[in-house]
Design an enzyme around this catalytic site. Structure first.
Site, PDB file in Angstrom:
ATOM      1  N   ARG A   1       0.829  -1.216   0.000  1.00 34.31           N
ATOM      2  CA  ARG A   1       0.000   0.000   0.000  1.00 34.31           C
ATOM      3  C   ARG A   1       0.860   1.260   0.000  1.00 34.31           C
ATOM      4  O   ARG A   1       0.387   2.340  -0.375  1.00 34.31           O
ATOM      5  CB  ARG A   1      -1.003  -0.049   1.150  1.00 34.31           C
ATOM      6  CG  ARG A   1      -2.134  -1.042   0.863  1.00 34.31           C
ATOM      7  CD  ARG A   1      -3.058  -1.152   2.041  1.00 34.31           C
ATOM      8  NE  ARG A   1      -2.404  -1.756   3.169  1.00 34.31           N
ATOM      9  CZ  ARG A   1      -2.555  -3.025   3.552  1.00 34.31           C
ATOM     10  NH1 ARG A   1      -3.357  -3.813   2.901  1.00 34.31           N
ATOM     11  NH2 ARG A   1      -1.910  -3.489   4.603  1.00 34.31           N
TER      12      ARG A   1
ATOM     13  N   GLU B   1       5.405 -11.060  14.451  1.00 32.65           N
ATOM     14  CA  GLU B   1       4.882 -11.731  15.633  1.00 32.65           C
ATOM     15  C   GLU B   1       5.202 -13.234  15.560  1.00 32.65           C
ATOM     16  O   GLU B   1       5.617 -13.844  16.534  1.00 32.65           O
ATOM     17  CB  GLU B   1       3.381 -11.487  15.725  1.00 32.65           C
ATOM     18  CG  GLU B   1       2.814 -11.849  17.075  1.00 32.65           C
ATOM     19  CD  GLU B   1       1.338 -11.516  17.179  1.00 32.65           C
ATOM     20  OE1 GLU B   1       0.798 -10.905  16.241  1.00 32.65           O
ATOM     21  OE2 GLU B   1       0.733 -11.903  18.192  1.00 32.65           O
TER      22      GLU B   1
HETATM   23  P1  AMP Z   1       4.366  -2.797  11.124  1.00 29.54           P
HETATM   24  O1  AMP Z   1       5.590  -3.301  10.422  1.00 29.54           O
HETATM   25  O2  AMP Z   1       3.945  -3.666  12.277  1.00 29.54           O
HETATM   26  O3  AMP Z   1       4.471  -1.334  11.526  1.00 29.54           O
HETATM   27  O4  AMP Z   1       3.165  -2.948  10.113  1.00 29.54           O
HETATM   28  C1  AMP Z   1       3.037  -2.060   9.088  1.00 29.54           C
HETATM   29  C2  AMP Z   1       2.603  -2.737   7.823  1.00 29.54           C
HETATM   30  O5  AMP Z   1       1.594  -3.725   8.027  1.00 29.54           O
HETATM   31  C3  AMP Z   1       2.026  -1.701   6.890  1.00 29.54           C
HETATM   32  O6  AMP Z   1       2.609  -1.898   5.619  1.00 29.54           O
HETATM   33  C4  AMP Z   1       0.534  -1.948   6.901  1.00 29.54           C
HETATM   34  O7  AMP Z   1       0.059  -1.946   5.586  1.00 29.54           O
HETATM   35  C5  AMP Z   1       0.332  -3.299   7.546  1.00 29.54           C
HETATM   36  N1  AMP Z   1      -0.579  -3.279   8.716  1.00 29.54           N
HETATM   37  C6  AMP Z   1      -0.244  -3.490  10.012  1.00 29.54           C
HETATM   38  N2  AMP Z   1      -1.314  -3.456  10.803  1.00 29.54           N
HETATM   39  C7  AMP Z   1      -2.368  -3.204  10.012  1.00 29.54           C
HETATM   40  C8  AMP Z   1      -3.791  -3.038  10.239  1.00 29.54           C
HETATM   41  N3  AMP Z   1      -4.339  -3.129  11.465  1.00 29.54           N
HETATM   42  N4  AMP Z   1      -4.573  -2.767   9.168  1.00 29.54           N
HETATM   43  C9  AMP Z   1      -4.031  -2.672   7.928  1.00 29.54           C
HETATM   44  N5  AMP Z   1      -2.730  -2.824   7.657  1.00 29.54           N
HETATM   45  C10 AMP Z   1      -1.904  -3.091   8.674  1.00 29.54           C
END
Ligand code: AMP
Length: 182
Positions: free
Chosen positions: A70, A107
């Protein structure tokens, strides 16, 4: 881009909450209704580009980087709005030429992101764009990739930050601009 927009708040209100997707316990933030609305898309693209402009409105970054997938959809129009180039950060094995790779913890398990070695030049400043900042693992790995190129991250711009997760902490002193904290 002449039609009246819904305003930034109206644009962000189009993001849909989808419980238990892609697995139980996750509240998925679905940006596709926002993307489908031209005025809303225009609003958020301008707002995501704003932290990469100086006081005179000129860009103060050399590139925009978007994280798969995205971050591609949002980052490319942000780059166009700023008048700079766009660089994709991709999952392992997708980029065809020589890359830097950084792995990070999920995770359950591990993920790897890659960047073409010649896509960001030493000394350049870049803006990172994605939809959601959650744990910060994706953004942190991308900061590390940029630094491997000898470049620096001016900031991270996201539509939404999940405030109950330590995404900002993972990024240390890299400035984060979020249009919404949930
Ligand atoms: P993180 O690496 O944990 O910060 O996760 C970020 C990535 O995961 C981004 O590219 C988001 O598109 C996706 N992501 C994480 N959590 C969500 C959520 N609750 N809803 C949609 N996309 C998420």
């Amino acid at each position: 881009m002449t039609e009246p927009g819904p305003g930034l708040d109206g644009a962000l209100a189009l993001i849909a909450d989808v419980p238990d997707f892609p697995e139980p316990g996750i509240l998925f933030k679905d940006i596709t209704p926002l993307l489908a609305d031209h005025g809303a898309l225009h609003e958020v693209v301008l707002a995501l580009a704003a932290p990469a402009r100086g006081a005179d409105g000129a860009p103060i970054v050399d590139k925009v980087l978007g994280m798969e997938s995205r971050g591609f959809i949002l980052g490319a129009p942000v780059a166009l709005a700023l008048g700079v180039g766009f660089v994709p950060v991709r999952k392992a094995g997708k980029l065809p030429r020589e890359t830097f790779a950084v792995s990070y913890e999920l995770e359950y398990g591990e993920a790897t992101l890659e960047l073409h070695r010649d896509s960001v030049r030493p000394g350049e400043r870049v803006l990172l764009v994605d939809d959601v900042l959650a744990t910060g693992g994706t953004a942190r790995a991308t900061v590390d990739l940029v630094e491997r190129c000898g470049a620096s991250v001016h900031g991270v711009a996201v539509l939404m930050e999940l405030g109950f997760l330590p995404g900002r902490e993972a990024l240390g002193d890299v400035p984060v601009t979020t249009l919404l904290t949930v």
